[in-house]
Design an enzyme around this catalytic site. Structure first.
Site, mmCIF file in Angstrom:
data_model
loop_
_atom_site.group_PDB
_atom_site.id
_atom_site.type_symbol
_atom_site.label_atom_id
_atom_site.label_comp_id
_atom_site.label_asym_id
_atom_site.label_seq_id
_atom_site.Cartn_x
_atom_site.Cartn_y
_atom_site.Cartn_z
ATOM 1 N N LYS A 195 3.114 4.478 -1.145
ATOM 2 C CA LYS A 195 3.043 5.441 -2.259
ATOM 3 C C LYS A 195 4.238 6.368 -2.080
ATOM 4 O O LYS A 195 4.082 7.515 -1.659
ATOM 5 C CB LYS A 195 1.766 6.285 -2.203
ATOM 6 C CG LYS A 195 0.466 5.513 -2.059
ATOM 7 C CD LYS A 195 -0.134 5.723 -0.708
ATOM 8 C CE LYS A 195 -1.483 5.102 -0.493
ATOM 9 N NZ LYS A 195 -1.933 4.017 -1.240
ATOM 10 N N ASP A 244 17.127 10.064 -7.076
ATOM 11 C CA ASP A 244 18.591 10.227 -6.956
ATOM 12 C C ASP A 244 19.133 9.782 -5.592
ATOM 13 O O ASP A 244 20.172 10.297 -5.139
ATOM 14 C CB ASP A 244 18.997 11.692 -7.220
ATOM 15 C CG ASP A 244 18.720 12.094 -8.664
ATOM 16 O OD1 ASP A 244 18.568 11.194 -9.512
ATOM 17 O OD2 ASP A 244 18.650 13.308 -8.931
ATOM 18 N N HIS A 299 0.799 -1.224 0.000
ATOM 19 C CA HIS A 299 0.000 0.000 0.000
ATOM 20 C C HIS A 299 0.840 1.287 0.000
ATOM 21 O O HIS A 299 0.313 2.396 0.095
ATOM 22 C CB HIS A 299 -0.925 -0.033 1.237
ATOM 23 C CG HIS A 299 -2.119 0.850 1.155
ATOM 24 N ND1 HIS A 299 -2.385 1.829 2.085
ATOM 25 C CD2 HIS A 299 -3.113 0.906 0.240
ATOM 26 C CE1 HIS A 299 -3.499 2.437 1.758
ATOM 27 N NE2 HIS A 299 -3.969 1.913 0.655
#
Lengths: 222, 222
Positions: free
Chosen positions: A156, A161, A154
């Site tokens: 996100k 870099d 779940h």
């Protein structure tokens, strides 16, 4: 030269040095305020965002203005998010539950075209939803691993870099960006970024298909 | 006293003062390292977390050990999250999409019993899911406002005492805590906390039922 004179010279030298350092610090602070007073990058965006043209972010050197009817050169939460993704110069690690947004997919493909190494971790079930961009991204040759557990992957978050964390409640979907109430936090604060880098690496190894294959063979043999 | 002597004394005094300040800074750094070297609180937790007894967090002064079969005095991502919620001493503002977790509901009710002002913003549709704690929280007298828009109020953040932000991918549900791959970020960094406070206040006003009622009357009249 007597001892007293040496003490005096050293003392006055120390004062001069201290004042110079203080003055240089003040000057640095005035010239580059973020580096001293604000520390590492810290930004927060909220959604839904107004709809605006994103063409300029993909083709900044184009001499032709975009003919689309959307507002141009508008700074929205989404253009800022897209700008952070497109700013990648050495790597992009993305760990996202649902990925259907076409602009974000275009950004990932643009980075891939530039030769920037990209790793994507996503939820197996959500690669099958309508409009999922995972297939197109895989076909372009980008390395994608899927979490196929019975529960949801779940997360996100993205790490750009190896130093810039983008995290929040926002899935990479059109509904999340243009409709839902969502948030995104962007930071380069090492204490916040490093745990996400470590967790990404752990999940990347755990979801290596070769490793899973070997483990399933071992469980059959034992 | 000659001018030269005054200059010497002032110079040596300045050196002594500088060295004292440096030494005090070093001492402060050794005694309270986070305040100087690490800046404001910054923590990251990942889920799923191992299941452990949380009774001690609710009844720290109880002379009786908890008889439950779960591991005790274990520091998990969830006990740390619960600890941050229970640490509230002046306010709790919570903006959460889904809220079904019984321990977190107990923590909110415990804060309410202590007289701490609590405001909860949630998604209207998700107050109706099985196990939603919003009804019990409302019945206890805690102020809850629901976002009843056609799209999701997908935030998952809390602000404790107006200065500690808890945000991430984690909904306040049992599945999120014990099964899903999730993250929580806790910080007192003002640049990150203040935008969330402002957004909470904006959503709180927008979702005031009295305001919505007046607006619907106005739209009928006009």
């Amino acid at each position: 030269m007597s001892v007293v004179q040496i003490v005096k010279i050293v003392g006055l030298g120390a004062v001069a040095l201290t004042l110079s350092v203080e003055w240089l610090g003040w000057l640095f602070c005035r010239l580059w305020p973020r580096k001293i007073t604000r520390g590492p990058l810290k930004e927060v965006f909220f959604f839904p965002t107004e709809v605006a043209c994103t063409e300029r972010l993909f083709t900044p050197d184009s001499p032709f203005p975009c003919p689309c009817p959307l507002p141009h050169n508008v700074n929205t939460s989404f253009t800022r998010l897209l700008g952070h993704i497109l700013s990648a110069s050495s790597s992009l690690d993305l760990c996202v539950f649902a990925f259907t947004n076409l602009d974000l997919s275009r950004a990932v493909l643009a980075l891939h075209t530039r030769g920037i190494p990209i790793r994507i971790l996503t939820d197996m079930d959500y690669t099958l939803i309508t409009g999922s961009q995972i297939g197109a991204i895989r076909r372009a040759g980008i390395c994608v691993r899927c979490d196929s557990g019975a529960v949801h992957m779940h997360h996100k978050f993205a790490v750009v870099d190896g130093r810039r964390l983008i995290t929040g409640s926002l899935n990479w979907t059109l509904t999340a960006i243009q409709s839902n109430k969502e948030n995104i936090l962007v930071t380069e604060e090492p204490d916040l970024v490093l745990p996400f880098i470590t967790e990404f690496q752990r999940l990347w190894v755990v979801n290596d298909p070769a490793r899973r294959h070997l483990l399933s063979i071992a469980s059959l043999v034992l």
